[in-house]
Design a protein around this motif. Structure first.
Motif, PDB file in Angstrom:
ATOM      1  N   ASN A 274      33.720  -9.529 -26.745  1.00  0.00           N
ATOM      2  CA  ASN A 274      32.869  -8.486 -27.338  1.00  0.00           C
ATOM      3  C   ASN A 274      31.920  -9.007 -28.411  1.00  0.00           C
ATOM      4  N   GLU A 275      32.099 -10.252 -28.848  1.00  0.00           N
ATOM      5  CA  GLU A 275      31.200 -10.897 -29.811  1.00  0.00           C
ATOM      6  C   GLU A 275      31.135 -10.188 -31.158  1.00  0.00           C
ATOM      7  N   SER A 276      32.086  -9.307 -31.443  1.00  0.00           N
ATOM      8  CA  SER A 276      32.105  -8.658 -32.758  1.00  0.00           C
ATOM      9  C   SER A 276      32.369  -9.702 -33.825  1.00  0.00           C
ATOM     10  N   GLY A 277      31.438  -9.862 -34.740  1.00  0.00           N
ATOM     11  CA  GLY A 277      31.562 -10.851 -35.792  1.00  0.00           C
ATOM     12  C   GLY A 277      30.754 -12.104 -35.565  1.00  0.00           C
ATOM     13  N   MET A 278      30.256 -12.316 -34.340  1.00  0.00           N
ATOM     14  CA  MET A 278      29.466 -13.509 -34.063  1.00  0.00           C
ATOM     15  C   MET A 278      28.040 -13.395 -34.592  1.00  0.00           C
ATOM     16  N   GLY A 279      27.529 -12.164 -34.705  1.00  0.00           N
ATOM     17  CA  GLY A 279      26.195 -11.983 -35.269  1.00  0.00           C
ATOM     18  C   GLY A 279      25.075 -11.920 -34.267  1.00  0.00           C
ATOM     19  N   SER A 280      25.392 -11.895 -32.985  1.00  0.00           N
ATOM     20  CA  SER A 280      24.351 -11.868 -31.960  1.00  0.00           C
ATOM     21  C   SER A 280      23.764 -10.467 -31.760  1.00  0.00           C
ATOM     22  N   ALA A 281      24.615  -9.479 -31.544  1.00  0.00           N
ATOM     23  CA  ALA A 281      24.154  -8.118 -31.263  1.00  0.00           C
ATOM     24  C   ALA A 281      23.277  -7.518 -32.363  1.00  0.00           C
ATOM     25  N   PRO A 282      23.517  -7.799 -33.657  1.00  0.00           N
ATOM     26  CA  PRO A 282      22.667  -7.211 -34.696  1.00  0.00           C
ATOM     27  C   PRO A 282      21.197  -7.588 -34.583  1.00  0.00           C
ATOM     28  N   ILE A 283      20.904  -8.710 -33.920  1.00  0.00           N
ATOM     29  CA  ILE A 283      19.510  -9.149 -33.797  1.00  0.00           C
ATOM     30  C   ILE A 283      18.697  -8.129 -33.009  1.00  0.00           C
ATOM     31  N   VAL A 284      19.289  -7.589 -31.957  1.00  0.00           N
ATOM     32  CA  VAL A 284      18.569  -6.573 -31.175  1.00  0.00           C
ATOM     33  C   VAL A 284      18.769  -5.183 -31.772  1.00  0.00           C
ATOM     34  N   ALA A 285      19.882  -4.955 -32.464  1.00  0.00           N
ATOM     35  CA  ALA A 285      20.104  -3.662 -33.119  1.00  0.00           C
ATOM     36  C   ALA A 285      19.007  -3.380 -34.139  1.00  0.00           C
TER      37      ALA A 285
END
Length: 457
Positions: A274-285
């Motif tokens: 789920n990549e929670s904590g990796m910091g990838s998803a916030p870039i598109v958020a």
């Protein structure tokens, strides 16, 4: 020399993705869950917001488009093959630990989305830019750590986000349908080029249509298998729960060992999935159209819910029930176990699994292309992103035709390195996150527009 480098990278990767990373990530999940008063309680509100356009809000893409792009990068082969690997190495109890990681990871994904919007900036041409690098620079003044995060993200985009995904597609097509890997590589490269040339709006548009369809199709396949295995579903659930705390209770040749080993494989797979904590998803958020940071934070949190709490859990239940239903099958090999389970669906099982892996891998390439592009833009400006796109597209072809043992290890290593700066920002900004949550969520002001001080430009 190459073998030596590969072994060094593998050693470092195994260390980082062992207990140090598990403790850091799971500890952050638990800390934020308590500090934010269990934002998981608002998951159904978050799901409603994810499909409700936030009209008039600032941003480049809809909240659903941002979520779909993030899901495109996270829902991948790890949800299918990764869960099977966790079971073969840690026993059926690993499924419960994987699921619990997703439940608590919702809080971390929420926090990531919140700071991404709060500290995002608007460029001269009106585009929104955000993510851990901007939170580190603008929220904490740690420019050097922001630069490191972007370097690690750009490297990871070529590893786990590109080369290994195109390689998975080409090998699957070659082994199943005897398609030449060169042809697969060319088709993938052209497909990626046609999408990414339009930037985030093109990626979000494709993912918004693509991700729900492929995820629904995969879920339907899982439900069909569970119907076929209906007599063993209750026993599978019982076995998963009991063996999570007593691995030896699995019996029947399952991996026994200790609770520590079972938990380790389950937690590690959940975190990686789920990549929670990796910091990838916030870039598109950060690109989402939203009237305040908390609305997008809630929408972002649903990504972990769908990815791990739903899809990984379904996969785990399918695999364990299949092992109980067909005791003669081998469960020592993750990919083989998954294939056997889906083969039980008459006629369409194997094609369905093939389609799922191909579409999941392709969508992962699209999502990671955006992450890498925005990291490159932070490091060197807009012009470099065009060069990055060209290299990224070419890399998809080479990923399909080369062996990737070294790349897999490098990808795991850079993913772990990405997480460290991001976790620093979340923990150090936890007071800000709690204050924003109180202002908009706890005080029932989700429909309020953000004040000027909430989004400093």
């Amino acid at each position: 020399m190459l073998d030596t480098i590969s072994k060094v990278i593998e050693t470092c990767s195994n260390f980082l993705w062992g207990w140090p990373m598990i403790i850091m990530l799971l500890g952050t999940h638990l800390f934020l869950t308590i500090r934010l008063k269990f934002p998981q309680r608002k998951i159904f509100t978050a799901i409603r917001l994810s499909v409700t356009p936030d009209k008039g809000a600032s941003g480049d893409v809809s909240q659903f488009g941002a979520l779909a792009t993030a899901l495109a990068a996270t829902i991948g082969t790890g949800n299918i093959i990764g869960v099977a690997t966790a079971i073969t190495l840690g026993g059926p109890g690993a499924v419960l630990w994987c699921w619990l990681t997703g439940v608590f990871g919702i809080a971390t994904k929420y926090a990531e989305g919140l700071v991404a919007v709060k500290y995002r900036i608007k460029t001269a041409n009106g585009q929104m830019l955000g993510g851990p690098m901007y939170a580190l620079e603008r929220g904490l003044g740690l420019k050097w750590l922001a630069v490191l995060f972007c370097v690690f993200t750009a490297l990871a985009s070529f590893g786990i986000g590109n080369l290994v995904q195109s390689n998975a597609i080409s090998l699957l097509c070659h082994e199943t349908y005897n398609v030449p890997v060169e042809l697969s590589g060319a088709v993938i490269a052209v497909g990626v080029a046609l999408v990414v040339i339009f930037g985030v709006k093109g990626i979000a548009r494709v993912c918004s249509a693509f991700v729900p369809f492929m995820a629904l199709l995969y879920v339907i396949g899982c439900v069909c298998i569970l119907i076929i295995n209906h007599a063993f579903v209750a026993d599978a659930i019982h076995l998963i729960v009991v063996s999570a705390f007593n691995p030896e209770a699995a019996g029947g040749g399952f991996v026994g060992g200790s609770i520590i080993m079972t938990a380790r494989y389950g937690i590690a797979r959940g975190l990686f999935s789920n990549e929670s904590g990796m910091g990838s998803a916030p870039i598109v958020a950060a690109a989402a159209r939203t009237r305040n940071p908390v609305r997008q934070a809630l929408v972002s949190s649903t990504g972990t819910f769908w990815d791990t709490v739903v899809i990984c859990a379904l996969t785990g239940l399918v695999l364990v029930s299949s092992i109980l239903a067909y005791p003669d099958i081998s469960y020592s090999d993750g990919p083989a176990l998954t294939k056997v389970a889906f083969d039980k669906i008459p006629y369409i099982g194997a094609p369905l699994l093939t389609f799922g892996i191909i579409t999941f891998a392709f969508s992962t390439i699209l999502g990671w292309c955006y992450y890498g592009e925005k990291s490159i833009e932070y490091l060197g400006g807009k012009r470099l992103t065009l060069v990055y796109r060209g290299i990224f597209i070419v890399a998809t072809f080479f990923g399909a035709v080369i062996k990737l043992a070294v790349v897999w290890n490098l990808a795991d290593f850079t993913n772990a390195l990405m997480a460290i700066p991001n976790l620093v920002s979340l923990l150090m900004l936890s007071g800000v996150i709690a204050a924003e949550t109180k202002k908009y969520l706890w005080n029932n002001r989700l429909d309020a527009d953000a004040d000027a001080e909430d989004n400093p430009q």
